[in-house]
Design a protein around this motif. Structure first.
Motif, PDB file in Angstrom:
ATOM      1  N   SER A  36     133.998  86.587  23.858  1.00 59.89           N
ATOM      2  CA  SER A  36     133.565  85.650  22.813  1.00 59.89           C
ATOM      3  C   SER A  36     132.236  85.037  23.148  1.00 59.89           C
ATOM      4  N   VAL A  37     132.112  84.655  24.391  1.00 62.36           N
ATOM      5  CA  VAL A  37     130.869  83.987  24.788  1.00 62.36           C
ATOM      6  C   VAL A  37     129.686  84.917  24.630  1.00 62.36           C
ATOM      7  N   PRO A  96     126.152  84.094  35.340  1.00 61.32           N
ATOM      8  CA  PRO A  96     126.202  83.731  33.918  1.00 61.32           C
ATOM      9  C   PRO A  96     124.880  84.012  33.221  1.00 61.32           C
ATOM     10  N   VAL A  97     124.997  84.383  31.952  1.00 65.81           N
ATOM     11  CA  VAL A  97     123.814  84.719  31.166  1.00 65.81           C
ATOM     12  C   VAL A  97     123.510  83.563  30.241  1.00 65.81           C
ATOM     13  N   SER A  98     122.310  83.050  30.353  1.00 62.40           N
ATOM     14  CA  SER A  98     121.930  81.988  29.437  1.00 62.40           C
ATOM     15  C   SER A  98     121.271  82.607  28.219  1.00 62.40           C
ATOM     16  N   VAL A  99     121.065  81.769  27.246  1.00 61.11           N
ATOM     17  CA  VAL A  99     120.449  82.249  26.007  1.00 61.11           C
ATOM     18  C   VAL A  99     119.078  82.848  26.295  1.00 61.11           C
ATOM     19  N   GLY A 105     128.945  85.420  21.044  1.00 63.20           N
ATOM     20  CA  GLY A 105     128.275  84.248  20.498  1.00 63.20           C
ATOM     21  C   GLY A 105     126.806  84.227  20.863  1.00 63.20           C
ATOM     22  N   LEU A 106     126.571  84.604  22.089  1.00 62.32           N
ATOM     23  CA  LEU A 106     125.206  84.630  22.583  1.00 62.32           C
ATOM     24  C   LEU A 106     124.349  85.586  21.768  1.00 62.32           C
ATOM     25  N   GLN A 160     125.131  75.922  27.566  1.00 63.72           N
ATOM     26  CA  GLN A 160     124.721  77.160  26.902  1.00 63.72           C
ATOM     27  C   GLN A 160     125.594  77.422  25.685  1.00 63.72           C
ATOM     28  N   VAL A 176     137.744  85.532  26.599  1.00 64.79           N
ATOM     29  CA  VAL A 176     136.805  84.390  26.609  1.00 64.79           C
ATOM     30  C   VAL A 176     135.390  84.888  26.825  1.00 64.79           C
ATOM     31  N   ASN A 177     135.253  85.735  27.807  1.00 66.56           N
ATOM     32  CA  ASN A 177     133.919  86.255  28.107  1.00 66.56           C
ATOM     33  C   ASN A 177     133.350  87.009  26.936  1.00 66.56           C
ATOM     34  N   ASN A 199     138.044  90.548  29.093  1.00 62.39           N
ATOM     35  CA  ASN A 199     138.375  89.130  29.099  1.00 62.39           C
ATOM     36  C   ASN A 199     137.940  88.534  27.784  1.00 62.39           C
ATOM     37  N   LEU A 258     124.724  77.707  21.521  1.00 62.77           N
ATOM     38  CA  LEU A 258     125.007  78.840  20.647  1.00 62.77           C
ATOM     39  C   LEU A 258     125.616  78.394  19.302  1.00 62.77           C
ATOM     40  N   LEU A 305     125.022  86.877  18.883  1.00 58.31           N
ATOM     41  CA  LEU A 305     124.940  86.482  17.478  1.00 58.31           C
ATOM     42  C   LEU A 305     123.835  85.464  17.299  1.00 58.31           C
ATOM     43  N   HIS A 306     123.805  84.537  18.245  1.00 53.35           N
ATOM     44  CA  HIS A 306     122.796  83.477  18.200  1.00 53.35           C
ATOM     45  C   HIS A 306     121.395  84.064  18.208  1.00 53.35           C
ATOM     46  N   CYS A 348     133.055  93.820  36.103  1.00 53.25           N
ATOM     47  CA  CYS A 348     133.731  93.054  37.141  1.00 53.25           C
ATOM     48  C   CYS A 348     135.071  93.649  37.489  1.00 53.25           C
ATOM     49  N   PHE A 381     131.746  77.209  17.106  1.00 50.33           N
ATOM     50  CA  PHE A 381     131.729  78.163  18.216  1.00 50.33           C
ATOM     51  C   PHE A 381     132.393  77.601  19.471  1.00 50.33           C
ATOM     52  N   ASP A 392     125.518  76.958  15.960  1.00 52.27           N
ATOM     53  CA  ASP A 392     124.524  76.658  14.915  1.00 52.27           C
ATOM     54  C   ASP A 392     125.167  76.777  13.545  1.00 52.27           C
ATOM     55  N   GLN A 429     126.875  76.117  32.055  1.00 57.87           N
ATOM     56  CA  GLN A 429     127.338  77.142  31.114  1.00 57.87           C
ATOM     57  C   GLN A 429     127.873  76.503  29.840  1.00 57.87           C
ATOM     58  N   SER A 449     132.822  81.369  32.291  1.00 56.43           N
ATOM     59  CA  SER A 449     132.133  81.626  31.028  1.00 56.43           C
ATOM     60  C   SER A 449     131.982  80.381  30.193  1.00 56.43           C
ATOM     61  N   ASN A 501     127.452  79.520  13.090  1.00 56.25           N
ATOM     62  CA  ASN A 501     128.614  79.502  13.973  1.00 56.25           C
ATOM     63  C   ASN A 501     128.976  78.053  14.293  1.00 56.25           C
ATOM     64  N   HIS A 528     141.225  86.636  39.068  1.00 54.53           N
ATOM     65  CA  HIS A 528     139.878  87.107  38.732  1.00 54.53           C
ATOM     66  C   HIS A 528     139.582  86.853  37.268  1.00 54.53           C
ATOM     67  N   GLN A 529     140.551  87.155  36.424  1.00 50.93           N
ATOM     68  CA  GLN A 529     140.387  86.919  34.997  1.00 50.93           C
ATOM     69  C   GLN A 529     140.138  85.449  34.719  1.00 50.93           C
TER      70      GLN A 529
END
Lengths: 154, 756
Positions: free
Chosen positions: B643-644, B733-736, B647-648, A29, B640-641, B638, A33, B650-651, B681, A41, A35, A26, A87, A38, A79-80
């Protein structure tokens, strides 16, 4: 040290983080992202993660300190933390959180406290590692180089 | 005797007067002594001369001398009885002296000689004993050899016949001859086993049926040992005929003859030699012969007795085995002939079948062309006609014509295909193709029909499903299309779901497919496709018939569109050709139905990808497909999530708005947002939100697509998402690449449920 050496150092360091299990795919990944649109990032997201995690850890401390532990709340916090750590690819923190959640289900206070310690430990470790990594990156950029693309070739 | 010398004549006078009786006797004795002494040497010389071997010749001389001198002494003594001169006295003295010397010498010599002579004697005795012993041994060997000879001869005689009677008779005859018997008789046990019956005799041609009870003490004695036993001539078994001789009858010997029960005899099973019954053989020496049974004769008798039945048994055994071999041989000959006949018949049948197939293929080839040409004409012209100006009525007619002719064309194709499938002349083509695109094609083709019938269609492709596979693309698509088409055809309402996964070996242990045990390997995988529909269902009893050509269940015929009934049969053929299996399950009428099939497909090697026709969306490259500012909304509590994900997106070129809570999301959502990504979740917020969004946007076309993001690989989660009407679900998780694929999919099909 010249740029090439620094870049190699960065590569080796990053690779070691993967091999030792601190980071997983991850994180790669996230790097992808980053670039021109960003450029910061990764640093931004990781900083967010640090802030978030510290808050959560404090909350967890507080919750487990109570006389009557509210396991639902504890579970929600973990969980959070699990979500955010997965992530950004902080694998060991994530795994510690998974273990933590199991004990939450069992409502075992001692075990939860132990897990909390474990999570804290892992978090501190990964925080140090990432901060070191970013420092290296800054040095490379300051020296005029660019951060190499990491390929997960193993 | 002492002498008194006289003065005058120098003569010596004996002391005693010459005419005394005593002196007279002395005189005679001396005379005889001298005689004897002189004759002994003579005898000695005579006998020594006679004997060839005498080692002590000179001893003899010595002894002779001694004797002679002794004789001389005594002779001369004769003169001393009367008055004699001094000369005589002197000769006498000399002779005595000499005698004394010689005799002493001889005596000394004899000390040495006599022990030797004695030992010679003992040696002679020893040799004589030895000779006697050798003689005895010779005798023994000779008798043994004779016995052996007799046995061999008897055996030969006995073996020359298999008939028991002959054997026994021959034995008796030979024994009688060899041993010069007066009589030889054989007593056999009767059927009851309680008596012995006289069965054979040597001299008497027709023995009268004498019987004796079997438990006589003498008989028991004989039976209890395998030696030949001397018995009294007066016992019942020996008294065969009246005693004719003057004196004593000859000695009688009896021996037991073991009888091996032939009823125990089986061809491949030699029974043990434990016997149950014995016969009694009685042998009598001639009377008045004073002959006695010698040991070697007894031995002969014992050996013969023991061997009789065994020889017979052996002989019969060999013959039995030979017979069985002959039987087997005959059997195998017969079988071989039968096989030859069958082969000829089969050959003929094969040739006939081949001729038939050729004829049929020729027919089909002709008909193929002949049938298709007019069909094409009809279809083409009808289509053209459709393009012209027609009245509504005419249009309807033309449409019907078109539809019917299409159907007919399909039917013709199906029949031809099936016939080619039947005789195995159909071969699958093997190409590398994109599995995903096959499914998409099918979906595209079916979607119009499905949406007309208001059936919802969903496709789940497993994440570990290879994108590319090696196989027959056309026929795989045909199969999937057929199955899905059936599902759509026979469902009036509800939903149809298509799931495609890689079949794992564990799932093969399906009770429904007991004989199907495929083994995945490195170069192949098994694709499992399942099509569920909530349609009219099938009666479980009809399921087996479905795959039969031209058979249709009643329900289908009365309701719905007519199928030619070939579709599933063809599907099954294709699936079988792909080394797979297809089956249908249904809980009953109205309960929907599930068709599942598994087929074997190859995994393409990487280097061969250059030959592939690239599907437009190739994963793994870093080209960021620009989604052209697609407006999306990301809802995640969340940070962080959030943002990720942001970002994804946006990319990937999207225009991303974020919301940290459901309320915020509802506030900022607008029709401009094409997609809403929400994290589910955390509790039920997500589902609630989805419902609220749907409520907010009345018309379906206006509202954004709602996609759930979750880390739960949980059927429940998925079902909940589907239930609240979400359009998609993605696993974190989700990749690009994944996100890219997801967005494309969503925009194309407005539906994406990732397989769980």
């Amino acid at each position: 040290m010249d740029v090439g050496q620094m870049q190699r150092q960065w590569l080796d360091y990053t690779r070691s983080l993967f091999i030792e299990g601190f980071l997983d795919n991850q994180f790669l990944q996230l790097q992808q992202l980053q670039d021109e649109n960003n450029p910061e990032f990764v640093v931004e997201v990781v900083s967010l993660f640090f802030d978030d995690s510290e808050r959560l850890l404090k909350d967890l401390n507080f919750a487990l300190d109570q006389q009557g532990v509210d396991f639902k709340k504890v579970d929600a916090h973990v969980h959070q933390l699990k979500g955010s750590s997965s992530s950004i690819g902080a694998q060991r923190v994530k795994n510690a959180c998974i273990a933590f959640r199991n004990f939450c289900e069992e409502q075992n206070v001692e075990a939860c406290l132990r897990c909390l310690q474990q999570v804290k430990q892992e978090y501190c470790l990964v925080k140090n590692k990432l901060e070191t990594l970013f420092r290296l990156e800054q040095q490379i950029v300051a020296a005029g180089g660019s951060i190499p693309m990491m390929e997960l070739g193993f | 005797m002492w002498f008194k010398a006289t003065e005058s004549c120098n003569c010596i006078e004996p002391q005693w007067p010459a005419d005394e009786l005593l002196v007279k006797y002395q005189y005679i004795s001396d005379f005889f002594i001298a005689l004897a002494y002189f004759s002994i040497p003579l005898e000695l010389i005579y006998f020594v001369k006679k004997s060839a071997v005498f080692p002590y010749r000179w001893v003899l001389v010595q002894f002779g001398a001694f004797i002679v001198l002794c004789g001389a002494t005594h002779l001369i003594n004769l003169w001393t009885f009367t008055v004699h001169t001094r000369t005589v006295a002197m000769v006498m003295t000399a002779a005595k002296v000499l005698t004394a010397v010689v005799s002493c010498a001889t005596a000394l010599m004899l000390v040495h000689i006599i022990p030797d002579l004695l030992s010679v004697k003992t040696r002679e005795l020893f040799l004589k004993n030895k000779a006697a012993e050798l003689d005895r041994e010779m005798g023994l060997i000779r008798t043994q050899e004779e016995t052996g000879r007799h046995v061999r001869m008897l055996t030969h005689e006995i073996r020359s016949t298999l008939d028991r009677h002959t054997i026994l008779k021959t034995t008796l005859i030979e024994l009688g001859r060899t041993l010069a018997l007066e009589e030889c008789a054989l007593w056999m046990p009767t059927r009851t086993g309680l008596e012995l019956q006289l069965a054979y005799t040597l001299r008497q041609q027709n023995p009268v049926g004498y019987t004796v009870p079997i438990h006589l003490p003498v008989i028991n004695q004989v039976f209890s040992s395998n030696r030949a036993v001397k018995i009294s001539p007066n016992c019942p078994v020996a008294r065969l005929r009246p005693h004719t001789g003057k004196y004593l009858p000859g000695e009688v010997v009896a021996v037991r003859v073991p009888l091996l029960n032939l009823s125990n005899f089986q061809i491949y099973d030699w029974p043990e030699v434990s016997t149950r019954s014995y016969a009694l053989m009685v042998l009598m020496l001639p009377s008045d012969s004073a002959r006695q049974w010698h040991v070697h004769e007894l031995e002969l008798v014992e050996v013969v007795a023991d061997q009789i039945n065994r020889l017979h048994f052996d002989g019969v055994g060999y013959v039995a085995v030979a017979l069985s071999h002959a039987a087997i041989l005959e059997e195998s000959m017969r079988a071989r002939n039968l096989l030859i006949e069958q082969n000829v018949a089969l050959d003929l049948a094969r040739r006939e079948a081949e001729t038939a197939i050729h004829a049929r293929n020729d027919f089909l080839a002709v008909m193929n062309h002949e049938m298709r040409t007019p069909m094409h004409a009809i279809i083409a012209l009808s289509s053209l006609l459709q393009e012209t100006e027609l009245t509504a009525e005419q249009r309807l007619m033309v449409e019907t014509i078109l539809k019917s002719s299409n159907l007919l064309a399909t039917l013709i194709n199906d029949v031809l295909d099936l016939s080619r499938l039947e005789d195995g002349s159909l071969q699958l083509e093997t190409t590398t193709f994109s599995l995903h695109s096959v499914f998409r094609e099918v979906l595209n083709l079916i979607k119009p029909v499905a949406s007309v019938k208001r059936l919802s269609l969903t496709l789940h492709l497993a994440s570990d499903l290879p994108v590319y596979a090696v196989g027959d693309e056309k026929r795989l698509m045909q199969t999937i299309l057929n199955v899905v088409g059936n599902a759509v055809k026979f469902s009036k309402e509800g939903s149809i779901s298509i799931t495609a996964i890689v079949a794992k070996p564990e799932s093969f242990k399906d009770a429904r497919i007991p004989e199907f045990l495929p083994v995945p390997s490195d170069s192949h995988f098994y694709l499992r496709v399942q099509v569920n529909d909530s349609g009219s269902g099938i009666n479980p009893q009809d399921i087996p018939k479905l795959f039969t050509k031209f058979a249709q269940s009643q329900a289908v015929q009365t309701k719905g569109p007519a199928g030619s009934g070939l579709g599933l049969a063809i599907c099954r053929r294709f699936v079988n050709l792909m080394e797979g299996h297809i089956w249908i399950e249904s809980e009953g009428i109205g309960k929907g139905c599930t068709v599942t099939f598994i087929v074997k497909l190859g995994i393409p090697d990487r280097p061969n990808e250059s030959k592939l026709a690239f599907a437009p969306k190739v994963p793994g490259n870093h080209v960021s497909t620009n989604f052209g500012g697609l407006k999306v909304l990301v809802m995640d509590d969340n940070g962080v999530n959030r943002s990720v994900t942001k970002g994804l997106l946006l990319h990937l070129g999207c225009d991303v708005t974020t919301a940290g809570s459901s309320e915020e999301c509802l506030r900022i959502i607008s029709p401009e947002h094409r997609v809403v990504f929400m994290d589910v979740c955390t509790g039920l917020d997500g589902y609630e939100l989805a419902i609220r969004i749907q409520e907010k946007f009345k018309k379906r076309q206006d509202r954004p697509l709602i996609v759930a993001l979750t880390g739960n690989t949980n059927r429940v989660t998925k079902e909940n998402c589907m239930r609240v009407g979400m359009d998609g679900l993605i696993l974190k998780p989700v990749s690009v690449d994944k996100m890219r694929g997801v967005l494309s999919e969503l925009l194309e099909h407005r539906v994406l449920f990732e397989a769980i």
